[in-house]
Design a protein around this motif. Sequence first.
Motif, PDB file in Angstrom:
ATOM      1  N   ARG A  66       0.694  -1.284   0.031  1.00 59.56           N
ATOM      2  CA  ARG A  66      -0.092  -0.122  -0.059  1.00 59.56           C
ATOM      3  C   ARG A  66       0.877   1.147   0.141  1.00 59.56           C
ATOM      4  O   ARG A  66       0.333   2.169  -0.674  1.00 59.56           O
ATOM      5  CB  ARG A  66      -0.762   0.180   1.272  1.00 59.56           C
ATOM      6  N   PHE A  67       1.881   1.105   0.720  1.00 64.15           N
ATOM      7  CA  PHE A  67       2.780   2.274   0.746  1.00 64.15           C
ATOM      8  C   PHE A  67       4.250   2.236   0.014  1.00 64.15           C
ATOM      9  O   PHE A  67       4.708   1.041   0.008  1.00 64.15           O
ATOM     10  CB  PHE A  67       3.402   2.590   2.207  1.00 64.15           C
ATOM     11  N   THR A  68       4.763   2.977  -0.526  1.00 61.22           N
ATOM     12  CA  THR A  68       5.987   3.110  -1.306  1.00 61.22           C
ATOM     13  C   THR A  68       6.995   4.229  -0.929  1.00 61.22           C
ATOM     14  O   THR A  68       6.432   5.540  -0.971  1.00 61.22           O
ATOM     15  CB  THR A  68       5.669   3.196  -2.815  1.00 61.22           C
ATOM     16  N   ILE A  69       7.981   4.071  -0.331  1.00 61.46           N
ATOM     17  CA  ILE A  69       8.932   4.931  -0.223  1.00 61.46           C
ATOM     18  C   ILE A  69      10.074   5.010  -1.322  1.00 61.46           C
ATOM     19  O   ILE A  69      10.178   4.061  -2.055  1.00 61.46           O
ATOM     20  CB  ILE A  69       9.688   4.564   1.035  1.00 61.46           C
ATOM     21  N   SER A  70      10.331   6.169  -1.436  1.00 61.38           N
ATOM     22  CA  SER A  70      11.583   6.647  -2.636  1.00 61.38           C
ATOM     23  C   SER A  70      12.246   7.694  -2.139  1.00 61.38           C
ATOM     24  O   SER A  70      11.939   8.452  -1.276  1.00 61.38           O
ATOM     25  CB  SER A  70      10.723   7.032  -4.023  1.00 61.38           C
ATOM     26  N   ARG A  71      13.522   7.926  -2.942  1.00 62.33           N
ATOM     27  CA  ARG A  71      14.284   8.935  -2.573  1.00 62.33           C
ATOM     28  C   ARG A  71      14.940   9.539  -3.627  1.00 62.33           C
ATOM     29  O   ARG A  71      15.158   8.872  -4.572  1.00 62.33           O
ATOM     30  CB  ARG A  71      15.281   8.035  -1.525  1.00 62.33           C
ATOM     31  N   ASP A  72      15.535  10.682  -3.638  1.00 61.64           N
ATOM     32  CA  ASP A  72      16.186  11.687  -4.344  1.00 61.64           C
ATOM     33  C   ASP A  72      17.280  12.168  -3.668  1.00 61.64           C
ATOM     34  O   ASP A  72      17.298  13.039  -2.976  1.00 61.64           O
ATOM     35  CB  ASP A  72      15.335  12.775  -4.714  1.00 61.64           C
ATOM     36  N   ASN A  73      18.507  11.269  -3.890  1.00 60.43           N
ATOM     37  CA  ASN A  73      19.811  11.639  -3.272  1.00 60.43           C
ATOM     38  C   ASN A  73      20.100  12.961  -3.427  1.00 60.43           C
ATOM     39  O   ASN A  73      20.584  13.657  -2.678  1.00 60.43           O
ATOM     40  CB  ASN A  73      20.751  10.494  -3.652  1.00 60.43           C
ATOM     41  N   ALA A  74      20.102  13.383  -4.719  1.00 63.05           N
ATOM     42  CA  ALA A  74      20.572  14.573  -5.093  1.00 63.05           C
ATOM     43  C   ALA A  74      19.951  15.720  -4.244  1.00 63.05           C
ATOM     44  O   ALA A  74      20.621  16.814  -3.937  1.00 63.05           O
ATOM     45  CB  ALA A  74      20.413  15.027  -6.635  1.00 63.05           C
ATOM     46  N   ALA A  75      18.521  15.541  -3.899  1.00 60.11           N
ATOM     47  CA  ALA A  75      17.805  16.567  -3.442  1.00 60.11           C
ATOM     48  C   ALA A  75      17.799  16.235  -1.729  1.00 60.11           C
ATOM     49  O   ALA A  75      17.023  17.059  -1.194  1.00 60.11           O
ATOM     50  CB  ALA A  75      16.471  16.712  -3.895  1.00 60.11           C
TER      51      ALA A  75
END
Length: 120
Positions: A66-75
């Motif tokens: 149901r949940f999704t984690i994501s990441r923008d390393n540059a930001a």
Amino acid sequence: QVQLVESGGGLVQAGGSLRLSCVASGSIFHIVSMGWYRQAPGKQRELVALITSGHSTNYADSVKGRFTISRDNAANTVYLQLNSLKPEDTAVYYCNSRLYTTVRDWLDVWGQGTLVTVSA
């Protein structure tokens, strides 16, 4: 000094969606992991989802699928997409990061929390 600033909480009906964001700023050398925890009234704070700098993820069983984690390393930003929300997901959601401020000094930093309320 390092700060985590969360945004995106709010009130949503059961079955709805929200997207939380958390931006890390300050004297950051390297971010090891970023994650989301939550604390419901009268309950202990629990891990919701975690993502490493290599994009490995870990989820609580209650939110898998149901949940999704994501990441923008540059930001220096982490996101949490919350879908198919249930009333039991109601809680204050806290962003957390384990990071290095220098090559050897590390911190465990918390955001101020953002409230997610799911109505039946």
